[in-house]
Design an enzyme around this catalytic site. Sequence first.
Site, mmCIF file in Angstrom:
data_model
loop_
_atom_site.group_PDB
_atom_site.id
_atom_site.type_symbol
_atom_site.label_atom_id
_atom_site.label_comp_id
_atom_site.label_asym_id
_atom_site.label_seq_id
_atom_site.Cartn_x
_atom_site.Cartn_y
_atom_site.Cartn_z
ATOM 1 N N ASP A 1 53.437 42.622 36.696
ATOM 2 C CA ASP A 1 52.453 43.053 35.616
ATOM 3 C C ASP A 1 52.058 41.555 34.983
ATOM 4 O O ASP A 1 52.840 40.672 35.032
ATOM 5 C CB ASP A 1 53.213 44.127 34.696
ATOM 6 N N CYS B 1 48.815 55.223 34.554
ATOM 7 C CA CYS B 1 49.845 55.070 33.431
ATOM 8 C C CYS B 1 49.184 55.625 32.305
ATOM 9 O O CYS B 1 48.034 55.269 31.851
ATOM 10 C CB CYS B 1 50.457 53.813 33.556
HETATM 11 O O1 LIG Z 1 50.784 51.243 27.919
HETATM 12 C C1 LIG Z 1 51.543 50.944 27.088
HETATM 13 O O2 LIG Z 1 51.011 51.094 25.926
HETATM 14 C C2 LIG Z 1 52.735 50.392 27.247
HETATM 15 C C3 LIG Z 1 53.565 50.162 26.355
HETATM 16 C C4 LIG Z 1 55.077 49.543 26.529
HETATM 17 C C5 LIG Z 1 55.419 49.121 27.700
HETATM 18 C C6 LIG Z 1 54.396 49.249 28.842
HETATM 19 C C7 LIG Z 1 53.277 49.710 28.615
HETATM 20 N N1 LIG Z 1 52.301 50.020 29.768
HETATM 21 C C8 LIG Z 1 52.605 49.630 31.009
HETATM 22 C C9 LIG Z 1 51.549 49.910 31.775
HETATM 23 O O3 LIG Z 1 50.647 50.925 31.524
HETATM 24 C C10 LIG Z 1 51.259 49.364 33.162
HETATM 25 O O4 LIG Z 1 52.231 49.645 33.796
HETATM 26 C C11 LIG Z 1 50.783 47.927 33.332
HETATM 27 O O5 LIG Z 1 51.222 47.148 32.154
HETATM 28 C C12 LIG Z 1 49.156 48.035 33.280
HETATM 29 O O6 LIG Z 1 48.609 48.166 31.949
HETATM 30 P P1 LIG Z 1 47.184 47.685 32.048
HETATM 31 O O7 LIG Z 1 46.998 46.111 32.022
HETATM 32 O O8 LIG Z 1 46.734 48.143 30.654
HETATM 33 O O9 LIG Z 1 46.423 48.433 33.161
#
Ligand SMILES: O=C(O)c1ccccc1NCC(=O)[C@H](O)[C@H](O)COP(=O)(O)O
Length: 213
Positions: A132, A9
């Site tokens: 999440d 993502c």
């Molecule tokens: O990534 C972002 O900046 C973001 C902004 C707003 C809503 C969601 C967002 N990210 C979601 C994700 O990238 C993933 O679905 C998930 O939250 C995992 O993130 P991570 O803990 O950084 O791997």
Amino acid sequence: MRPVSVKICGLSTEPTLDAALESGADLVGFVHFPKSPRHVSLERAGALSRQAGGRVQRVVLLVDPDDALVTAAVEAISPDLIQLHGHESVERVAAIRRLSGRPVMKAIGVAAASDLAAVPAYAAVADRILLDAKPPKDAVLPGGNGLVFDWALIAQATLPTDWMLSGGLTANNVRDALLLTGTPALDVSSGVESAPGTKDPAAIAAFIKAARG
Ligand SMILES: O=C(O)c1ccccc1NCC(=O)[C@H](O)[C@H](O)COP(=O)(O)O
């Protein structure tokens, strides 16, 4: 058993999108949320989507979008999946699915067992559910915060077949996550970055290798 499906993502550049494709990602996500370091305009997401087309599932991530934004995102990106990462109600998820004509994935923030009570109602209207880590109260971002939640909570939940795990996943903890949760799909963002918003091709490859190792 099917190999675990992996979504990378928050991709925003051609080289890192290529790295995700070459490493074997099944889904790639484009974040359209101006406060995010991973934000891409619809036009830019559209260009990346065209680059990825036919090789991988393309996901657009929106946060509490209005109808106009949903329509514009579908037109610009032609996503295979719309990820809803805000406070969308069950009714709003169903409405966005109807309006867009695309499958939707609803993200549910988990910090306690009680947060999982919302899953069945959302699973009835969404095509996929993403579990999440719940963001801290003062967080700017509703996701992508690199936080892990207590995976043991999942054992008590009734989950649909098509669910996905995210939150603080990295190449170092992904095997434990798979063993403890039995998830069929993984979603990672900050765990494959060298700095917020900067994806690291080597980390993407290492994550997917560890997940499927
Ligand atoms: O990534 C972002 O900046 C973001 C902004 C707003 C809503 C969601 C967002 N990210 C979601 C994700 O990238 C993933 O679905 C998930 O939250 C995992 O993130 P991570 O803990 O950084 O791997």
